[in-house]
Design a protein around this motif. Structure first.
Motif, PDB file in Angstrom:
ATOM      1  N   GLN A 160      -8.216 -45.544   7.433  1.00 35.97           N
ATOM      2  CA  GLN A 160      -9.383 -44.746   7.066  1.00 35.97           C
ATOM      3  C   GLN A 160      -9.633 -43.637   8.082  1.00 35.97           C
ATOM      4  OE1 GLN A 160     -10.965 -45.178   4.099  1.00 35.97           O
ATOM      5  NE2 GLN A 160      -9.248 -46.609   3.830  1.00 35.97           N
ATOM      6  N   VAL A 161     -10.314 -42.588   7.646  1.00 35.89           N
ATOM      7  CA  VAL A 161     -10.777 -41.545   8.559  1.00 35.89           C
ATOM      8  C   VAL A 161     -12.237 -41.847   8.838  1.00 35.89           C
ATOM      9  CG1 VAL A 161     -11.195 -39.084   8.895  1.00 35.89           C
ATOM     10  CG2 VAL A 161      -9.135 -39.851   7.690  1.00 35.89           C
ATOM     11  N   LEU A 162     -12.520 -42.347  10.039  1.00 35.87           N
ATOM     12  CA  LEU A 162     -13.879 -42.744  10.394  1.00 35.87           C
ATOM     13  C   LEU A 162     -14.736 -41.523  10.704  1.00 35.87           C
ATOM     14  CD1 LEU A 162     -13.098 -45.823  12.686  1.00 35.87           C
ATOM     15  CD2 LEU A 162     -13.478 -45.767  10.209  1.00 35.87           C
ATOM     16  N   ALA A 163     -16.037 -41.745  10.809  1.00 30.64           N
ATOM     17  CA  ALA A 163     -16.967 -40.652  11.128  1.00 30.64           C
ATOM     18  C   ALA A 163     -16.506 -39.944  12.401  1.00 30.64           C
ATOM     19  CB  ALA A 163     -18.372 -41.210  11.312  1.00 30.64           C
ATOM     20  N   GLY A 164     -16.404 -38.620  12.325  1.00 29.93           N
ATOM     21  CA  GLY A 164     -15.952 -37.834  13.464  1.00 29.93           C
ATOM     22  C   GLY A 164     -14.452 -37.740  13.600  1.00 29.93           C
ATOM     23  N   GLY A 165     -13.721 -38.441  12.719  1.00 30.21           N
ATOM     24  CA  GLY A 165     -12.269 -38.441  12.788  1.00 30.21           C
ATOM     25  C   GLY A 165     -11.637 -37.366  11.929  1.00 30.21           C
ATOM     26  N   ALA A 166     -10.314 -37.382  11.864  1.00 30.00           N
ATOM     27  CA  ALA A 166      -9.562 -36.390  11.094  1.00 30.00           C
ATOM     28  C   ALA A 166      -8.180 -36.954  10.803  1.00 30.00           C
ATOM     29  CB  ALA A 166      -9.447 -35.080  11.859  1.00 30.00           C
ATOM     30  N   HIS A 167      -7.518 -36.379   9.814  1.00 33.84           N
ATOM     31  CA  HIS A 167      -6.130 -36.754   9.557  1.00 33.84           C
ATOM     32  C   HIS A 167      -5.252 -35.517   9.658  1.00 33.84           C
ATOM     33  CE1 HIS A 167      -5.899 -34.937   5.533  1.00 33.84           C
ATOM     34  NE2 HIS A 167      -7.111 -35.441   5.301  1.00 33.84           N
ATOM     35  N   TYR A 168      -3.963 -35.738   9.753  1.00 30.27           N
ATOM     36  CA  TYR A 168      -3.013 -34.632   9.902  1.00 30.27           C
ATOM     37  C   TYR A 168      -2.107 -34.492   8.683  1.00 30.27           C
ATOM     38  CZ  TYR A 168      -4.072 -32.641  14.421  1.00 30.27           C
ATOM     39  OH  TYR A 168      -4.674 -31.938  15.439  1.00 30.27           O
ATOM     40  N   GLY A 169      -2.672 -34.708   7.501  1.00 24.66           N
ATOM     41  CA  GLY A 169      -1.928 -34.362   6.298  1.00 24.66           C
ATOM     42  C   GLY A 169      -1.928 -35.397   5.188  1.00 24.66           C
ATOM     43  N   VAL A 170      -2.099 -36.688   5.516  1.00 23.71           N
ATOM     44  CA  VAL A 170      -2.022 -37.731   4.492  1.00 23.71           C
ATOM     45  C   VAL A 170      -3.407 -38.332   4.284  1.00 23.71           C
ATOM     46  CG1 VAL A 170      -0.939 -39.899   3.781  1.00 23.71           C
ATOM     47  CG2 VAL A 170       0.360 -38.251   5.132  1.00 23.71           C
ATOM     48  N   LEU A 171      -3.927 -38.195   3.067  1.00 26.02           N
ATOM     49  CA  LEU A 171      -5.240 -38.738   2.750  1.00 26.02           C
ATOM     50  C   LEU A 171      -5.217 -40.265   2.803  1.00 26.02           C
ATOM     51  CD1 LEU A 171      -6.098 -36.455  -0.303  1.00 26.02           C
ATOM     52  CD2 LEU A 171      -7.112 -36.339   1.978  1.00 26.02           C
ATOM     53  N   PRO A 172      -6.338 -40.885   3.192  1.00 26.63           N
ATOM     54  CA  PRO A 172      -6.364 -42.352   3.264  1.00 26.63           C
ATOM     55  C   PRO A 172      -5.972 -43.034   1.961  1.00 26.63           C
ATOM     56  CG  PRO A 172      -8.285 -41.437   4.362  1.00 26.63           C
ATOM     57  CD  PRO A 172      -7.585 -40.281   3.703  1.00 26.63           C
ATOM     58  N   ALA A 173      -6.358 -42.459   0.830  1.00 28.48           N
ATOM     59  CA  ALA A 173      -6.100 -43.098  -0.465  1.00 28.48           C
ATOM     60  C   ALA A 173      -4.624 -43.182  -0.813  1.00 28.48           C
ATOM     61  CB  ALA A 173      -6.848 -42.351  -1.575  1.00 28.48           C
ATOM     62  N   ILE A 174      -3.807 -42.280  -0.268  1.00 29.80           N
ATOM     63  CA  ILE A 174      -2.375 -42.292  -0.583  1.00 29.80           C
ATOM     64  C   ILE A 174      -1.524 -42.682   0.623  1.00 29.80           C
ATOM     65  CG2 ILE A 174      -2.602 -40.618  -2.463  1.00 29.80           C
ATOM     66  CD1 ILE A 174      -1.592 -38.455  -0.520  1.00 29.80           C
ATOM     67  N   HIS A 175      -2.178 -43.131   1.663  1.00 31.38           N
ATOM     68  CA  HIS A 175      -1.473 -43.585   2.858  1.00 31.38           C
ATOM     69  C   HIS A 175      -0.773 -44.910   2.538  1.00 31.38           C
ATOM     70  CE1 HIS A 175      -0.882 -44.834   7.046  1.00 31.38           C
ATOM     71  NE2 HIS A 175      -1.165 -43.587   7.415  1.00 31.38           N
ATOM     72  N   PRO A 176       0.404 -45.174   3.122  1.00 27.39           N
ATOM     73  CA  PRO A 176       1.096 -46.435   2.822  1.00 27.39           C
ATOM     74  C   PRO A 176       0.319 -47.676   3.242  1.00 27.39           C
ATOM     75  CG  PRO A 176       2.189 -45.252   4.610  1.00 27.39           C
ATOM     76  CD  PRO A 176       1.223 -44.306   3.988  1.00 27.39           C
ATOM     77  N   ALA A 177      -0.640 -47.523   4.141  1.00 29.21           N
ATOM     78  CA  ALA A 177      -1.461 -48.668   4.559  1.00 29.21           C
ATOM     79  C   ALA A 177      -2.779 -48.750   3.797  1.00 29.21           C
ATOM     80  CB  ALA A 177      -1.741 -48.587   6.058  1.00 29.21           C
ATOM     81  N   ALA A 178      -2.950 -47.918   2.772  1.00 27.00           N
ATOM     82  CA  ALA A 178      -4.205 -47.924   2.004  1.00 27.00           C
ATOM     83  C   ALA A 178      -4.481 -49.323   1.465  1.00 27.00           C
ATOM     84  CB  ALA A 178      -4.122 -46.918   0.857  1.00 27.00           C
ATOM     85  N   GLY A 179      -5.701 -49.799   1.683  1.00 29.62           N
ATOM     86  CA  GLY A 179      -6.096 -51.108   1.188  1.00 29.62           C
ATOM     87  C   GLY A 179      -5.666 -52.275   2.060  1.00 29.62           C
ATOM     88  N   ARG A 180      -4.960 -51.988   3.131  1.00 29.50           N
ATOM     89  CA  ARG A 180      -4.489 -53.061   4.008  1.00 29.50           C
ATOM     90  C   ARG A 180      -5.672 -53.739   4.702  1.00 29.50           C
ATOM     91  NH1 ARG A 180      -0.384 -54.217   3.157  1.00 29.50           N
ATOM     92  NH2 ARG A 180       1.043 -52.718   4.104  1.00 29.50           N
ATOM     93  N   ARG A 181      -5.648 -55.077   4.756  1.00 25.86           N
ATOM     94  CA  ARG A 181      -6.635 -55.822   5.531  1.00 25.86           C
ATOM     95  C   ARG A 181      -5.891 -56.519   6.661  1.00 25.86           C
ATOM     96  NH1 ARG A 181     -11.210 -59.784   3.024  1.00 25.86           N
ATOM     97  NH2 ARG A 181      -9.436 -60.775   2.001  1.00 25.86           N
TER      98      ARG A 181
END
Length: 370
Positions: A160-181
């Protein structure tokens, strides 16, 4: 369910824990199915207490500790003045203390650094004796049991991209770890042995190779492996969970902000698919493009889902579609983690001050015509 409680003394040992129990690929599969646990003696825990420890850690680290809620799990980095990563830890905030999980190879230097930075702050630091167990994609029944029994529980926010965070190209929803617990559970010295026996009677054991295979295929950075020499958090896509871009008040803040607003990352973490059938190269192997050295392999694994794969830090200029060579004889294809553009999701579209520079050039041009 395990047939033997002596399994933890078997097989090759890595960081004090078994690398595997006979079949790393099967263990990875079982771990991904939520039917296994890993004894993570590769991790140790610091406990911070005292009236000032919250605002003190807030001022030292990239994490917005002051605005965390009780029971919240975050990550934090400690940087040098140039913005490079010195230390990393998983941070758990509780009412009575702050807990930091970090690699056992790094805990002494982290503890020493924090002790030196206390000055007159009312903060106490202690290293906890016990064991850390890791769980991935488990059932609600197992989740409830972990929450009931663990003395300290850290819940991984990645990717996830937490408050104040950022990503460098891959949205959390399509990241390979999306939904991982992914949870880390700490048990103190008195209860660790009993907890290990209890978990071995409920779940299969999975070695550290299986745990690392999931981490690597989830593109999750680890300080012990990915931080090789001076490394910016931006280069590892670690702004997602480990850095609050606007909190201020920490060493390296100006360099972090400058790279976000004015620059482009000099290197980029990338995911490599290694040549099928090849022997795995060692972590630390050099990566080449057209015969020229362009980076370093930071982590490598053989996954039952992905085959032979790894993480590598490459020069940003390396074309994403270029086939690479690892250790001079193993072909590798790339998948972007940190975008070759070198810009984050919060970087400005245009370099700040562009309009001022253009106006200055116009004034200079008019002056030359006079």
């Amino acid at each position: 369910m395990s047939d033997s409680l002596d399994i933890f003394s078997e097989r090759e040992i890595i960081s004090g824990a078994p690398a595997h129990f006979g079949n790393p690929l099967a263990e990875e599969a079982t771990l991904r199915e939520g039917q296994a646990f890993t004894c993570l003696s590769s991790l140790q825990v610091l406990r911070l207490t005292g009236e000032d420890c919250r605002r003190w850690l807030h001022s030292l680290s990239t994490c917005d500790v002051q605005n965390m809620e009780e029971g919240e799990s975050r990550e934090m980095l400690l940087l040098d003045p140039q913005g490079h990563i010195n230390h990393a830890a998983f941070l758990q905030l509780e009412s009575e203390a702050i807990y930091l999980f970090t690699d056992r190879e790094k805990i002494a230097s982290l503890e020493d650094f924090l002790q030196k930075m206390k000055f007159r702050m009312r903060a106490e630091i202690s290293r906890l004796a016990g064991a850390v167990f890791g769980f991935i994609d488990f059932s609600e029944e197992i989740a409830a049991r972990i929450e009931q029994t663990a003395q300290v529980l850290w819940k991984d926010p990645w990717p996830q991209v937490l408050a104040g965070g950022a990503h460098y190209g891959v949205l959390p929803a399509i990241h390979p770890a999306a939904g991982r617990r992914r949870w880390l559970a700490f048990y103190d010295e008195e209860s660790a042995a009993a907890a290990r026996m209890d978990w071995a009677n409920i779940l299969q054991p999975a070695g550290l190779l299986a745990w690392e295979a999931v981490r690597i295929t989830d593109w999750r950075p680890r300080a012990l492996t990915e931080v090789r020499g001076p490394v910016f958090p931006h280069e590892l896509d670690w702004l997602r969970t480990a850095l609050h871009s606007s909190k201020g008040c920490y060493c390296g803040q100006e360099a972090v902000a400058k790279l976000i607003n004015l620059g482009r990352v000099p290197r980029r973490l990338t995911y490599l698919y290694l040549e099928a059938g090849a022997e795995l190269p060692p972590a630390g192997a050099k990566v080449y493009a057209g015969g020229k050295e362009v980076g370093i392999l930071t982590s490598v694994t053989r996954s039952y889902l992905e085959g032979a794969v790894g993480l590598a830090l490459l020069k940003r200029s390396v074309p994403v579609d270029q086939v690479l060579e690892v250790a001079e004889n193993i072909a590798a294809a790339q998948q972007e983690i940190v975008s070759q553009s070198g810009k984050s999701s919060i970087s400005p579209a245009e370099r700040p001050g562009k309009e001022l520079r253009q106006n200055a050039l116009r004034r200079g041009a008019r002056k030359n015509l006079m």
